[in-house]
Motif scaffolding. Sequence first.
Motif, PDB file in Angstrom:
ATOM      1  N   GLU A 268      78.651  19.423  20.655  1.00  0.00           N
ATOM      2  CA  GLU A 268      79.558  20.578  20.664  1.00  0.00           C
ATOM      3  C   GLU A 268      78.762  21.816  20.280  1.00  0.00           C
ATOM      4  N   ILE A 269      78.813  22.846  21.118  1.00  0.00           N
ATOM      5  CA  ILE A 269      78.022  24.046  20.871  1.00  0.00           C
ATOM      6  C   ILE A 269      78.919  25.239  20.588  1.00  0.00           C
TER       7      ILE A 269
ATOM      8  N   ASP B 145      78.746  36.058  18.134  1.00  0.00           N
ATOM      9  CA  ASP B 145      78.365  37.339  18.733  1.00  0.00           C
ATOM     10  C   ASP B 145      76.990  37.807  18.249  1.00  0.00           C
ATOM     11  N   SER B 146      76.603  37.368  17.070  1.00  0.00           N
ATOM     12  CA  SER B 146      75.309  37.763  16.508  1.00  0.00           C
ATOM     13  C   SER B 146      74.134  37.087  17.206  1.00  0.00           C
ATOM     14  N   GLY B 147      74.443  36.117  18.071  1.00  0.00           N
ATOM     15  CA  GLY B 147      73.379  35.379  18.746  1.00  0.00           C
ATOM     16  C   GLY B 147      73.026  34.076  18.079  1.00  0.00           C
ATOM     17  N   LYS B 148      73.653  33.803  16.939  1.00  0.00           N
ATOM     18  CA  LYS B 148      73.403  32.524  16.283  1.00  0.00           C
ATOM     19  C   LYS B 148      74.146  31.408  17.007  1.00  0.00           C
ATOM     20  N   MET B 149      73.559  30.242  17.017  1.00  0.00           N
ATOM     21  CA  MET B 149      74.204  29.101  17.652  1.00  0.00           C
ATOM     22  C   MET B 149      74.217  27.906  16.704  1.00  0.00           C
ATOM     23  N   LYS B 150      75.207  27.061  16.906  1.00  0.00           N
ATOM     24  CA  LYS B 150      75.262  25.793  16.175  1.00  0.00           C
ATOM     25  C   LYS B 150      75.625  24.697  17.159  1.00  0.00           C
ATOM     26  N   ILE B 151      74.892  23.609  17.087  1.00  0.00           N
ATOM     27  CA  ILE B 151      75.165  22.450  17.930  1.00  0.00           C
ATOM     28  C   ILE B 151      75.430  21.254  17.022  1.00  0.00           C
ATOM     29  N   ASP B 152      76.603  20.682  17.139  1.00  0.00           N
ATOM     30  CA  ASP B 152      76.962  19.478  16.381  1.00  0.00           C
ATOM     31  C   ASP B 152      76.819  18.267  17.297  1.00  0.00           C
ATOM     32  N   ILE B 153      76.037  17.279  16.858  1.00  0.00           N
ATOM     33  CA  ILE B 153      75.843  16.045  17.633  1.00  0.00           C
ATOM     34  C   ILE B 153      76.520  14.918  16.863  1.00  0.00           C
TER      35      ILE B 153
END
Length: 461
Positions: free
Chosen positions: A68-69, A73-81
């Motif tokens: 899940e990604i 808006d700040s350009g930060k991303m988080k990916i939960d696996i």
Amino acid sequence: MRKAITILFALLTCISASSQDFIGSWTGKLDVMGTQLNLVFNITKADGGSLACTMDSPDQNVKGIPAEITVADSGKMKIDIAPIMASFEGKQDGNMIKGTFNQGGMSFPLELRPGTVERNRPQTPQEPYPYKTEEVRFENKAGNASLCGMLTYPLNYGKADKDAVPIVVMVTGSGLQNRDEEIFDHKPFLVIADYFARNGIATLRYDDRGVGKSTGDAANATTVDFMNDALAAVRFARNTGKFGPVGVLGHSEGGSIAFMLGAQGKADFIVSMAGPGVSGADILVAQNKVALKMGALPDNIVNDYCAVLRIVLDELASGRVVTDPESAVQHAVSQAGVSLPAPLTANLVQVIRACTPWLRYFIAYDPAGDIKAVKCPTMAVNGESDTQVAAKANIGAIRTLLPDNPETLVKTYPGLNHLFQTCITGLAVEYGQIDETISPAVLKDMADWINAVSTAKRKNQ
């Protein structure tokens, strides 16, 4: 001896317009205790403008783990696996995404760059081949399996005395595999078949039941079923009337099958590549001990876990149905008189829940009886750095158990792993990172030995 990560579910999330910058595949190397592990995040555009993400771990032969990604808006991303209880948090920095990978309470720096993992497999032969190949099908009627494979003729077959041409039936290791025994983009059986063809030896390799063009019940099959599939291949090779001596070459579990067929007198010669010489339970305990030690766990925890694992495996081997895995593990812990961290007891619960007919048989099977009964010439080889079927215990047992035969060869190769690649640690995580598919020295030794025993057999007839 490989395990696939079960895909549980796919998750999608809505994100901002800036997320378009992340679409594509991103690759990075995770440094875990001195070993580099390639990870690939595949980010695609889904319906409604949202993004979808999956993760690949090429060095573990795993693709398409759901993730899940979320992109801010700040350009930060988080990916939960979720399936592997891990996450990645990062931010785009030029053409990279710099961040941190988290799993099991541990954090590792990870830099991602556009692209996927490129593999170099220089030993994989390319068509057109200078020898004849023929796709064939044969039946294991008793096992209700139809096997499809490739018959490879040696160079200059048409000019050869057919009775002098040996043919080798090739049997894969545990886990369902195609005729090339393909793993991490390596094709060991194709490489072996090509080398043998260039050195006067025919081969028959086939897709395992339920794989590729082969059919049959794989979910409920045990080593005995796979042995009967191999026996069908041996009979097919003999019945063609096109070849001389018929041998069996098996890798890993295929080595056990080679010994089974050798004990039954079905093969004129056998080659065991990293075949077990001890019980499946012994092998699994040894594998876990290596893995846990590499995970930097204290020796006392490693020993305690392996003691409990042995009790659990013995219970599974007994054939009794375990209706309450949690209680069974707690009983085993109590019986061993130890205390284990919660994650390790949870892992033992999963061992019980994941038990299949194949695993139950594998745990209980001791190859000693079959190895003792082998009458035909045998070549048994192991890599000294093998961490899946350890050479010292297994090749040592095979050497002791095999009947005396002047044509038999038992050999250990320094610096080679379970796939007979030149390696550093011998761990499975290296398999995909190594360009070499199989050591040329092993290829030459096998071909020389097969030709020698085949020539000797013909002279003695």
